[in-house]
Write a protein that holds these residues in place. Structure first.
Motif, short mmCIF file in Angstrom:
data_model
loop_
_atom_site.label_atom_id
_atom_site.label_comp_id
_atom_site.label_asym_id
_atom_site.label_seq_id
_atom_site.Cartn_x
_atom_site.Cartn_y
_atom_site.Cartn_z
N ALA A 2 6.23 19.70 -3.08
CA ALA A 2 4.79 19.12 -2.98
C ALA A 2 4.83 17.70 -3.30
N GLU A 3 4.26 16.68 -2.42
CA GLU A 3 4.22 15.29 -2.68
C GLU A 3 3.67 14.86 -3.73
N LYS A 4 4.17 14.10 -4.52
CA LYS A 4 3.36 13.55 -5.78
C LYS A 4 2.18 12.81 -5.35
N LYS A 5 1.17 13.28 -6.02
CA LYS A 5 -0.16 12.20 -5.99
C LYS A 5 -0.01 10.93 -6.57
N PRO A 6 -0.81 10.08 -5.91
CA PRO A 6 -0.85 8.80 -6.73
C PRO A 6 -1.70 8.89 -8.05
N ILE A 7 -1.56 7.96 -8.86
CA ILE A 7 -2.42 7.70 -10.07
C ILE A 7 -3.26 6.91 -9.87
N ARG A 8 -4.71 7.22 -9.84
CA ARG A 8 -5.69 6.63 -9.66
C ARG A 8 -5.92 5.68 -10.99
N VAL A 41 -0.54 -7.35 -7.81
CA VAL A 41 -0.91 -5.93 -7.66
C VAL A 41 -0.67 -5.48 -6.42
N ALA A 42 -1.51 -5.94 -5.46
CA ALA A 42 -1.42 -5.49 -3.94
C ALA A 42 -0.18 -5.52 -3.40
N ASP A 43 0.56 -6.44 -3.89
CA ASP A 43 2.09 -6.19 -3.37
C ASP A 43 3.11 -5.51 -4.10
N LEU A 44 2.68 -4.82 -4.99
CA LEU A 44 3.38 -3.79 -5.74
C LEU A 44 3.80 -2.51 -4.81
N PRO A 45 5.05 -2.34 -4.72
CA PRO A 45 5.52 -1.10 -3.76
C PRO A 45 4.47 0.19 -3.90
N GLY A 46 4.08 0.81 -2.90
CA GLY A 46 3.03 1.97 -2.87
C GLY A 46 1.88 1.91 -3.59
N VAL A 47 1.40 0.59 -3.82
CA VAL A 47 -0.20 0.37 -4.59
C VAL A 47 -1.01 0.26 -3.48
N THR A 48 -2.29 1.04 -3.51
CA THR A 48 -3.35 0.88 -2.55
C THR A 48 -4.43 0.60 -3.36
N VAL A 49 -4.97 -0.88 -3.39
CA VAL A 49 -6.03 -1.37 -3.76
C VAL A 49 -7.20 -0.75 -3.06
N LEU A 50 -8.14 0.02 -4.04
CA LEU A 50 -9.37 0.52 -3.47
C LEU A 50 -10.49 -0.04 -3.28
N GLY A 51 -10.79 -1.13 -4.34
CA GLY A 51 -11.88 -1.94 -4.58
C GLY A 51 -11.74 -2.66 -5.71
N MET A 74 -9.78 -1.18 -8.94
CA MET A 74 -9.38 0.27 -8.77
C MET A 74 -8.32 0.30 -7.69
N ALA A 75 -7.27 1.14 -7.95
CA ALA A 75 -5.99 1.29 -7.15
C ALA A 75 -5.20 2.62 -7.52
N ARG A 80 3.37 5.64 -13.28
CA ARG A 80 3.26 4.78 -14.70
C ARG A 80 3.81 3.42 -14.63
N GLU A 81 5.20 3.45 -14.09
CA GLU A 81 6.02 2.27 -14.30
C GLU A 81 5.25 0.93 -13.34
N THR A 82 4.63 1.51 -12.22
CA THR A 82 3.93 0.47 -11.27
C THR A 82 2.72 0.05 -12.37
N VAL A 83 1.96 0.76 -12.72
CA VAL A 83 0.97 0.42 -13.58
C VAL A 83 1.19 -0.53 -14.60
N GLN A 84 2.52 -0.08 -15.35
CA GLN A 84 2.87 -1.14 -16.38
C GLN A 84 3.34 -2.44 -15.92
#
Length: 122
Positions: A2-8, A41-51, A74-75, A80-84
């Protein structure tokens, strides 16, 4: 597999007293540093800024130790490493002879997207 879900993730940001103590002429570099944070934040790989949400019109002055914060991002983050890494931008972005964390602080709340189940109708 299964594809790993993003961390809200909700990035909660507070403006600290050091910012308000600055002479007006010295505020610009802090805003440039904060803009660099948002881009970072927006340029980090795999990050989608939601608002984003800025509470500066209805909350004036420093934020208390916890809620309410001055602004929020909100992204969806891949891990977790990307959040850090996003939070770490406050330690690495230079504002004059200091770092961004002298003027603002950040806390990240992580979870999953709340999926509202369909309600069965009779």
């Amino acid at each position: 597999m299964a594809e790993k879900k993003p961390i809200r993730t909700l990035f909660c940001i507070a403006v600290q007293q050091n910012f308000f103590d600055l002479p007006f002429k010295d505020i610009g570099p802090v805003w440039k540093g904060f803009s660099a944070f948002l881009r970072g934040v927006a340029d980090l790989p795999g990050v989608t800024v939601l608002g984003t949400l800025d509470d500066d019109e209805t909350m004036v002055g420093t934020s208390p130790t916890g809620f309410p914060w001055t602004c929020y991002v909100m992204a969806d983050c891949p891990d977790r490493e990307t959040v850090q890494a996003a939070c770490n931008l406050f330690r690495t972005i230079e504002v004059g002879e200091y770092r961004l964390w002298r003027y603002m602080r950040i806390e990240a709340r992580m979870g999953r997207a709340l999926e509202i189940p369909a309600i069965a109708q009779d």
